[in-house]
Structure formats: C-alpha cells, structure tokens
Design a protein around this motif. Structure first.
Motif, PDB file in Angstrom:
ATOM      1  N   ARG A 196       3.236  -1.691  14.142  1.00  0.00           N
ATOM      2  CA  ARG A 196       3.479  -3.194  13.958  1.00  0.00           C
ATOM      3  C   ARG A 196       2.128  -3.935  14.638  1.00  0.00           C
ATOM      4  NH1 ARG A 196       8.808  -4.108  16.955  1.00  0.00           N
ATOM      5  NH2 ARG A 196       7.757  -2.462  18.315  1.00  0.00           N
ATOM      6  N   GLU A 242       4.693  -7.645  18.707  1.00  0.00           N
ATOM      7  CA  GLU A 242       6.127  -7.122  18.381  1.00  0.00           C
ATOM      8  C   GLU A 242       6.120  -5.738  19.300  1.00  0.00           C
ATOM      9  OE1 GLU A 242       6.864  -6.151  13.914  1.00  0.00           O
ATOM     10  OE2 GLU A 242       4.742  -6.977  14.038  1.00  0.00           O
ATOM     11  N   TYR A 265      10.409 -10.755  12.972  1.00  0.00           N
ATOM     12  CA  TYR A 265       9.319 -10.189  12.309  1.00  0.00           C
ATOM     13  C   TYR A 265       9.583  -9.620  10.753  1.00  0.00           C
ATOM     14  CZ  TYR A 265       6.960 -11.259  16.677  1.00  0.00           C
ATOM     15  OH  TYR A 265       6.399 -11.503  17.806  1.00  0.00           O
TER      16      TYR A 265
END
Length: 238
Positions: free
Chosen positions: A52, A56, A161
C-alpha cells in the motif's frame, strides 16, 4: 484466405492459453488467509511486504512488514535486500497492488511470492496480529450496544483508501433518505476502528455491509453492487 483463417485461429488459441496460464498463476500465488498465515508462521524471519501507500502503512500493518510497491522510487533497492530463495508475502488493501508486486517478483527470479486474498481487510478482519498507531474510536462493547439499542441497523465496514468503499457512500445516502430514523446507519473505517474490525472476526473484504434487525443479522453483503435492492428485499421480508 485459408492462411488468414489459420492465423486467426492460432492467435485465438494463443490468447486463451495466455488467459488460462494467467488464471492458474493467480490462483496459485494468491492465497486464502489460513494458508498465507500458515506459511508466514513457518518462516523464522518472514519477508512481508505491505504494497500500500506509506500513509496507509503508517496507520496499520502486519507485524514485521516493510512498505513498498511497484511505484516506489527505491523499488529496485528494496527488492535487492530480499532473499530470492525464500518466500515473499505481499498484501494490500484488497488484492490489487499486492498481486502485481508478487508477479513482478516472480519475473525477477524469486522462487516464491504470494499475495493475500482479501488483503489487510481479510487479515485484520479475522483477528490476526497487526500494528495500529491508535486505539479504535469504537469498542466492541459499544458496537454491540448500538446493535441492541436500535431495532434496525446497517453497518458499513471499509477503508478510506478503498475505491469500492467510496462507491458505497452515495448508496448509503439514498438508503438513509428512504428509511430515515427507522434505520440507523453506522460507518466503520479501518483507519479509525482497527480493533473493533479485528474483534468482529467476520470481515474478509472491504466493503462489507451487515444489516441487523432486533439484534440478529438478516443480511451480510461483500461489495456494493445491488446494495439498495438487497436491503429493500431484506427489510420487506421482515
């Protein structure tokens, strides 16, 4: 004419073979949670990559993971530090960036590279060990109280996200406008409520929607397609 037909036929056959090979590789290298977890447990110092973004990763990640992906500026430097003869375990929010990363590692000569089916949603959502930089705003006890204090509750579990999770929001607004105070909607994001998602031990993907009535689950849905229709049907049958 015959040569053209033969050429087209061979091209079509090659295309379908390529699809079959890709599907086979994906099924072999994208592992269900239990298998992925067992393989990690079998390693003394497992090579775990969080594919990621850095924002994140800073909020939550698997214990022992390092953070980079195909778009990282120091990608070549990062993979040079890995042992090609030992398995590499990758994950992302779902199974997008991690799948691409695992495939690229295999192309670069790594003997084993795996991605996690369902990504970190599946890992944390089933109570596996993780790091989080803050406590959940909502506890499991508070969650259960919301369920017991309201006749009908729709819980939306996801991440800020997660692309698919963003598509749920306008649908929830439509549902809210229709049912008003007769339906309580609770939105739980991984970033704010990591622990309660782990404590539920029932989440495999983001988004997951859970509809309760009188304290009992009457609908559990993974993804957002046909969400409103399924909510309408579930409530109409009660």
């Amino acid at each position: 004419m015959k040569n053209t037909s033969l050429k087209n036929s061979l091209t079509a056959i090659a295309f379908f073979i390529a699809i079959a090979v890709f599907s086979q590789n994906k099924s072999q290298n994208t592992l269900p949670l239990d298998v992925f977890y067992s393989k990690i447990q079998a390693e003394k110092n497992p090579q775990i990559i969080d594919a990621r973004g850095p924002e994140e990763f800073a909020l939550n990640h698997l214990l022992g993971a390092v953070n980079f992906n195909l778009e990282s500026k120091d990608y070549a430097e990062k993979i040079a530090k890995l042992d090609k003869n030992r398995p590499v375990f990758t994950y992302s929010i779902g199974a997008g960036r991690s799948v691409w990363l695992a495939e690229d590692l295999l192309k670069k000569g790594f003997k084993e590279a795996y991605s996690l089916e369902g990504g970190i949603a599946n890992w944390i959502g089933n109570g596996k060990p993780f790091f989080a930089n803050s406590k959940s705003k909502l506890t499991l006890a508070e969650y259960n109280k919301i369920i017991s204090d309201n006749k009908t509750v729709l819980v939306d579990i996801g991440s800020v996200y997660c692309g698919a999770c963003k598509k749920v929001k306008p649908v929830l607004e439509t549902i809210k406008a229709q049912y008003g105070s007769n339906l309580k909607i609770v939105e739980i994001d991984l970033e704010d409520n990591t622990q309660v998602i782990a404590d539920l031990k029932t989440i495999k993907v983001f988004p997951t929607l859970i509809l309760y009535q009188n304290g009992k689950i009457i609908l559990k849905k993974e993804g957002f397609e046909n969400l409103k229709n399924e909510i309408d049907v579930a409530l109409a049958s009660k």
